[in-house]
Design a protein around this motif. Sequence first.
Motif, mmCIF file in Angstrom:
data_model
loop_
_atom_site.group_PDB
_atom_site.id
_atom_site.type_symbol
_atom_site.label_atom_id
_atom_site.label_comp_id
_atom_site.label_asym_id
_atom_site.label_seq_id
_atom_site.Cartn_x
_atom_site.Cartn_y
_atom_site.Cartn_z
ATOM 1 N N GLY A 69 32.563 33.767 5.146
ATOM 2 C CA GLY A 69 33.724 33.202 5.817
ATOM 3 C C GLY A 69 33.420 32.569 7.155
ATOM 4 N N GLY A 70 32.136 32.241 7.410
ATOM 5 C CA GLY A 70 31.787 31.590 8.664
ATOM 6 C C GLY A 70 31.578 32.543 9.821
ATOM 7 N N ARG A 71 31.804 33.837 9.621
ATOM 8 C CA ARG A 71 31.642 34.794 10.719
ATOM 9 C C ARG A 71 30.179 35.227 10.803
ATOM 10 N NH1 ARG A 71 36.251 35.720 7.968
ATOM 11 N NH2 ARG A 71 38.156 35.290 9.140
ATOM 12 N N GLY A 72 29.680 35.306 12.021
ATOM 13 C CA GLY A 72 28.274 35.625 12.202
ATOM 14 C C GLY A 72 27.373 34.465 11.845
ATOM 15 N N MET A 73 27.872 33.242 11.991
ATOM 16 C CA MET A 73 27.101 32.051 11.626
ATOM 17 C C MET A 73 27.026 31.100 12.816
ATOM 18 S SD MET A 73 27.697 29.540 8.327
ATOM 19 C CE MET A 73 27.620 30.898 7.173
ATOM 20 N N ARG A 74 25.811 30.617 13.124
ATOM 21 C CA ARG A 74 25.596 29.732 14.263
ATOM 22 C C ARG A 74 24.571 28.656 13.898
ATOM 23 N NH1 ARG A 74 29.041 32.750 15.854
ATOM 24 N NH2 ARG A 74 29.435 33.535 17.954
ATOM 25 N N ILE A 75 24.819 27.411 14.319
ATOM 26 C CA ILE A 75 23.845 26.333 14.170
ATOM 27 C C ILE A 75 23.008 26.276 15.442
ATOM 28 C CG2 ILE A 75 23.509 23.857 13.841
ATOM 29 C CD1 ILE A 75 26.205 23.796 12.412
ATOM 30 N N VAL A 76 21.697 26.223 15.290
ATOM 31 C CA VAL A 76 20.778 26.184 16.427
ATOM 32 C C VAL A 76 20.046 24.849 16.412
ATOM 33 C CG1 VAL A 76 18.826 27.289 17.549
ATOM 34 C CG2 VAL A 76 20.489 28.681 16.305
ATOM 35 N N ARG A 77 20.159 24.098 17.517
ATOM 36 C CA ARG A 77 19.534 22.772 17.601
ATOM 37 C C ARG A 77 18.393 22.717 18.607
ATOM 38 N NH1 ARG A 77 22.385 19.526 14.414
ATOM 39 N NH2 ARG A 77 24.569 20.083 13.972
ATOM 40 N N THR A 78 18.258 23.760 19.421
ATOM 41 C CA THR A 78 17.130 23.830 20.353
ATOM 42 C C THR A 78 16.525 25.229 20.273
ATOM 43 O OG1 THR A 78 18.554 24.524 22.201
ATOM 44 C CG2 THR A 78 18.167 22.148 21.922
ATOM 45 N N LEU A 79 15.197 25.319 20.371
ATOM 46 C CA LEU A 79 14.538 26.614 20.234
ATOM 47 C C LEU A 79 14.914 27.570 21.356
ATOM 48 C CD1 LEU A 79 10.919 25.672 19.049
ATOM 49 C CD2 LEU A 79 12.792 26.648 17.716
ATOM 50 N N ASP A 80 15.174 27.041 22.566
ATOM 51 C CA ASP A 80 15.514 27.938 23.661
ATOM 52 C C ASP A 80 16.900 28.569 23.490
ATOM 53 O OD1 ASP A 80 17.028 25.708 24.120
ATOM 54 O OD2 ASP A 80 16.282 25.306 26.135
ATOM 55 N N ALA A 81 17.707 28.043 22.561
ATOM 56 C CA ALA A 81 19.032 28.623 22.302
ATOM 57 C C ALA A 81 19.004 29.629 21.157
ATOM 58 C CB ALA A 81 20.033 27.519 21.967
ATOM 59 N N LEU A 82 17.877 29.724 20.455
ATOM 60 C CA LEU A 82 17.806 30.566 19.252
ATOM 61 C C LEU A 82 18.114 32.030 19.548
ATOM 62 C CD1 LEU A 82 17.220 30.870 16.254
ATOM 63 C CD2 LEU A 82 14.781 31.031 16.803
ATOM 64 N N GLU A 83 17.484 32.587 20.592
ATOM 65 C CA GLU A 83 17.665 34.006 20.894
ATOM 66 C C GLU A 83 19.120 34.336 21.203
ATOM 67 O OE1 GLU A 83 15.974 37.432 24.008
ATOM 68 O OE2 GLU A 83 15.093 35.408 23.959
ATOM 69 N N ALA A 84 19.767 33.504 22.009
ATOM 70 C CA ALA A 84 21.164 33.751 22.379
ATOM 71 C C ALA A 84 22.089 33.616 21.171
ATOM 72 C CB ALA A 84 21.592 32.791 23.479
ATOM 73 N N GLU A 85 21.833 32.633 20.312
ATOM 74 C CA GLU A 85 22.687 32.432 19.140
ATOM 75 C C GLU A 85 22.515 33.564 18.133
ATOM 76 O OE1 GLU A 85 25.014 30.632 19.170
ATOM 77 O OE2 GLU A 85 24.666 28.640 19.981
ATOM 78 N N VAL A 86 21.306 34.074 18.005
ATOM 79 C CA VAL A 86 21.080 35.225 17.124
ATOM 80 C C VAL A 86 21.858 36.436 17.630
ATOM 81 C CG1 VAL A 86 19.350 36.921 16.378
ATOM 82 C CG2 VAL A 86 18.858 34.477 16.197
ATOM 83 N N ALA A 87 21.817 36.656 18.949
ATOM 84 C CA ALA A 87 22.543 37.788 19.535
ATOM 85 C C ALA A 87 24.046 37.645 19.326
ATOM 86 C CB ALA A 87 22.216 37.889 21.025
ATOM 87 N N ALA A 88 24.564 36.415 19.520
ATOM 88 C CA ALA A 88 26.000 36.188 19.329
ATOM 89 C C ALA A 88 26.392 36.391 17.869
ATOM 90 C CB ALA A 88 26.361 34.774 19.778
#
Length: 655
Positions: free
Chosen positions: A153-172
């Motif tokens: 249902g889209g929950r817990g899903m994030r698009i990552v376009r820069t490697l420096d944002a990967l860690e934060a998006e995984v945590a979110a």
Amino acid sequence: MINRILVANRAEIASRVFRTARKLGIETVAVHSDADADLPFVAEADHAVRLPGNAPADTYLRSALVIEAAKVAGADAIHPGYGFLSENADFARAVEAAGLTWIGPAPESIEKMGSKIEAKKIMASAGVPVLEAPASPAESDLPLLVKASAGGGGRGMRIVRTLDALEAEVAAAEAEAKSAFGDGTVFVEPYVEAGRHVEVQVVGDGAGNVAVFGERDCSVQRRHQKVVEESPAPLLPDSVRSALHEAARNAAAAIDYRGAGTVEFLYDAASERFWFLEMNTRLQVEHPVTELVHGVDLVELQVAVAENGVGALGGVSTGSTSVDGHAIEVRLYAEDPTADYQPQSGTLTALEFSGDARIDAGYTSGSEVSTFYDAMLAKVIVHAPTRDAAIRRLSSVLRTARIHGLVTNREQLIGILGSDAFRSGEVTTSLLAKEAFLSTTEDPGAPVAAAIALAERTRRPGIPVAWRNVPNQPQRTVFEDGSEDGIVVEWRGTRDGYVIEGQAVEGFEVVSATGDGSGRDTVVLEKDGLRTGYTVSIDGASVDVDSAFGHTALKRRPRFTDPALQTQPGSLLAPMPGSVISVLAEIDQDVTEGQPLLVLEAMKMQHTVTAPTDGVLTQINVKPGDQVAADEVLAVVESVESVVEPVETTKEETA
């Protein structure tokens, strides 16, 4: 033989299962939270059991409580619907251990497909193509998609376009997945920018017999949540269609699947390649489009498999069933697409549809929409001989619907259906990210009709409203539009009827104004030779106007404003009722425009409240865990201009 089914769910899916149960002569049992006590599905059931509380964790997600409700009601079977406990293997086992019939797949199948990580391994072994993420992502691997392993249902899903944002998006993503599914496990896979979401409906009998009921295209999504679904999928080459069906059949057979399920794929039209996404081991929200084009009742098949056990299909259908015409479904949400899809709650004063359509609704006129559950109000589905005919018919049903009291995505749905992109069939999952399809068309006649209807409410029979022997100033009715002046309609009551004045509404003539005694008024206006009828519904200061031009929601401005109702400049108001998840700043901290200050959770989604301007955070009124009401003041940010720096002076200067 199943005699009494308890549906461990709520709203439209509970009503949907009850409909088939009644057709089969099976008694029904509803379970409901306190917030849902007055919803239609509770009244539709033969019996109902209260689940004390409101939050899903206190009610629909408590497996022991649901099973005890089945025992209290004398049910001998449980249908899980979708969401909540529908894909919980432990719940399925507990149902069977309690001596009840589980109307769903074997717990082992749920378990195998419940983890998207493990599901990919099984599918790869079965020869079904899967997307593989690199162990150590590099720039060349971008963009990437972070996904929750245990949910959808889209929950817990994030698009990552820069490697420096990967860690934060995984945590979110982990935090949101933990909140939504109780499991914060996530994984990363390549993100296909121009992919299509195509899924295949299967029904298995646990003995290797798998019936395939075609495919659905569910590419139109917002926040990875489906909005428009159709069957069959448009612009799909026959070779790809056959390969998709075969892959889905192999996927279901690999786990000896029993009951109704859906195998979801990501399809790249340019290369004509597809990859396994996940398998939903339950009935899908969008199952009606399959039922309409294949002439099948999937809930009835679920019951048949549950009653007859392994081998129930007996190999009756090992290929695709024939397709009759085209079906399209849209999901009507209580949300505001112009405000980042902010969910809405409150009283749904009207929910009425006309035209040839199937309406699977969880609410009705007068229902209260709470903040505890998903914001979907109804599914509107049409079936027609061709795709073009289905689009036109569905657009008409949406345009003529009366939906009052809450902001919905109705206009956006109409915009999507009428767009060249959708009509061509060349849609992808990124469609709504590129264009919101938000209508900006305004009907200048709506405020005029509203003002005349309000005037009619005060008129005595046989006497022109506000009529004077010596005309003086015109009457003024003002509606809110966010501006200082508002929408102003000036009018006079004369012996011959109403006369409209003012530049904003110039040229309108009132042909007639009548009421039917039901709270609806009909006002006919004419401008430049075009005559249009308006239906006006009045509920206090709220006025809803429906016409061939669409729906307009207005709020009448009071003649006098109570100073106590004014809020301090820079106040951050809660956009909806919800709970405070976190506070991200401190009092007296300098903040910048757009900086996240608080996170709220409502309707199973998290919403970030940001600073409206550069300034200083001078006030915080909430803390994590607090429940807040809509428009409650959460914090105050004083803009840079309003913060007066103290001037240092010497003793001599002050002497």
